[in-house]
Design an enzyme around this catalytic site. Sequence first.
Site: not given
Ligand code: F6P
Length: 361
Positions: A139, A141, A143
Amino acid sequence: MGTAKTIGLLTGGGDSPGINAALRAIVHRALTESAEVVGFYDGWRGLVEDEGRNLGPSDVSGILHVGGTMLGTSRTNPFRKVTEGEEVRWEPTDMVESIKETWHRRGLDSLIAIGGDDTLGVAHRLTRYGLSTLGIPQTIDNDIAGTDYSIGFHSALVTVTDALDKLHTTAHAHHRLLILEVMGRDSGWIALLGGLAGGADVLLVPENSFSVDSVEQKIKHRLQQGKRFSIVVIAEGAKPQELQGRQVSRGEVDAFGHVQLGGIGYWLADQLKQRETLEMTPRVTVLAYLQRGGVATPFDRLLATRFGVAAVEFASEGMTDVMTGLQGTQVVPVPLASALAGTPKPLDPELLRVARSIGLS
Ligand code: F6P
């Protein structure tokens, strides 16, 4: 190699550059142990609907440097979130039964799930139904607890740093206040490390709520020093005191209960515009999905390759309910329960101290 002769494989949740490097390593490592790999399409959906195919060397040829995931991904969730007071639990839907049927039809011995806390959480919960699953943390993130880095984070940092380098030239030319909104959901790893690397003047992360007054003071202080431009990096999940710690979101909620964050950059710009004292025009750039695209950095390719090889070896040793984790320079098995319990991983206090020591909030 011992037990795992047929290994299932899927990529779930938000993508990043680097995933294909892991898929390539898994197929090659399994091959050297004459194990079969069945790649399922679009995350957990592929296992629910039994959509996938055997993967061999030709399937993973030429993908090391390609972003995204050759298997596709989704946010399919075979469990349903039930909240009772403070307690949150996940109850199986009929998709769990479908997964078990696919598992037995395909004769899987083990399954490697590549993704973030949502994807790894499903892998962990499926072990209760006798399925042997392992995870690879992926990810942007960063995290996920139990690993210093997740696949994709380093490549996202390159995108953020490059964006800040570009924003510096136009902010300087126009004497402007530029606000860069970055991803990270409830975590500030991207904002903190990207902002440090890219020379931001103010860093706003979800872990520490902020006030517009404090941002205004920092910008005024720079003006008094003769700095007629400023750059603010704000994480999409940052929590303004003026909103009583609420996040700015678009309202949509995904299958894991996550609300679609976004818009805090424009919110902050509007707040600052109302304070004429700043003399500078705030302008906003939202990096959004650029942070998920592009070519994997060498760091991410190496991390993904190491994680892919380790996941196959852990499976062959009969391990289950663990993920690969980079701790220092070593790749080790980390129990999914402890990794998930510690997620979102707190920001590194030393990096926060470094940021504060050079005047970043
Ligand atoms: O978890 C990775 C991420 O890019 C986050 O940073 C972001 O808030 C989320 O996914 C966005 O989700 P989606 O791709 O479903 O719009």
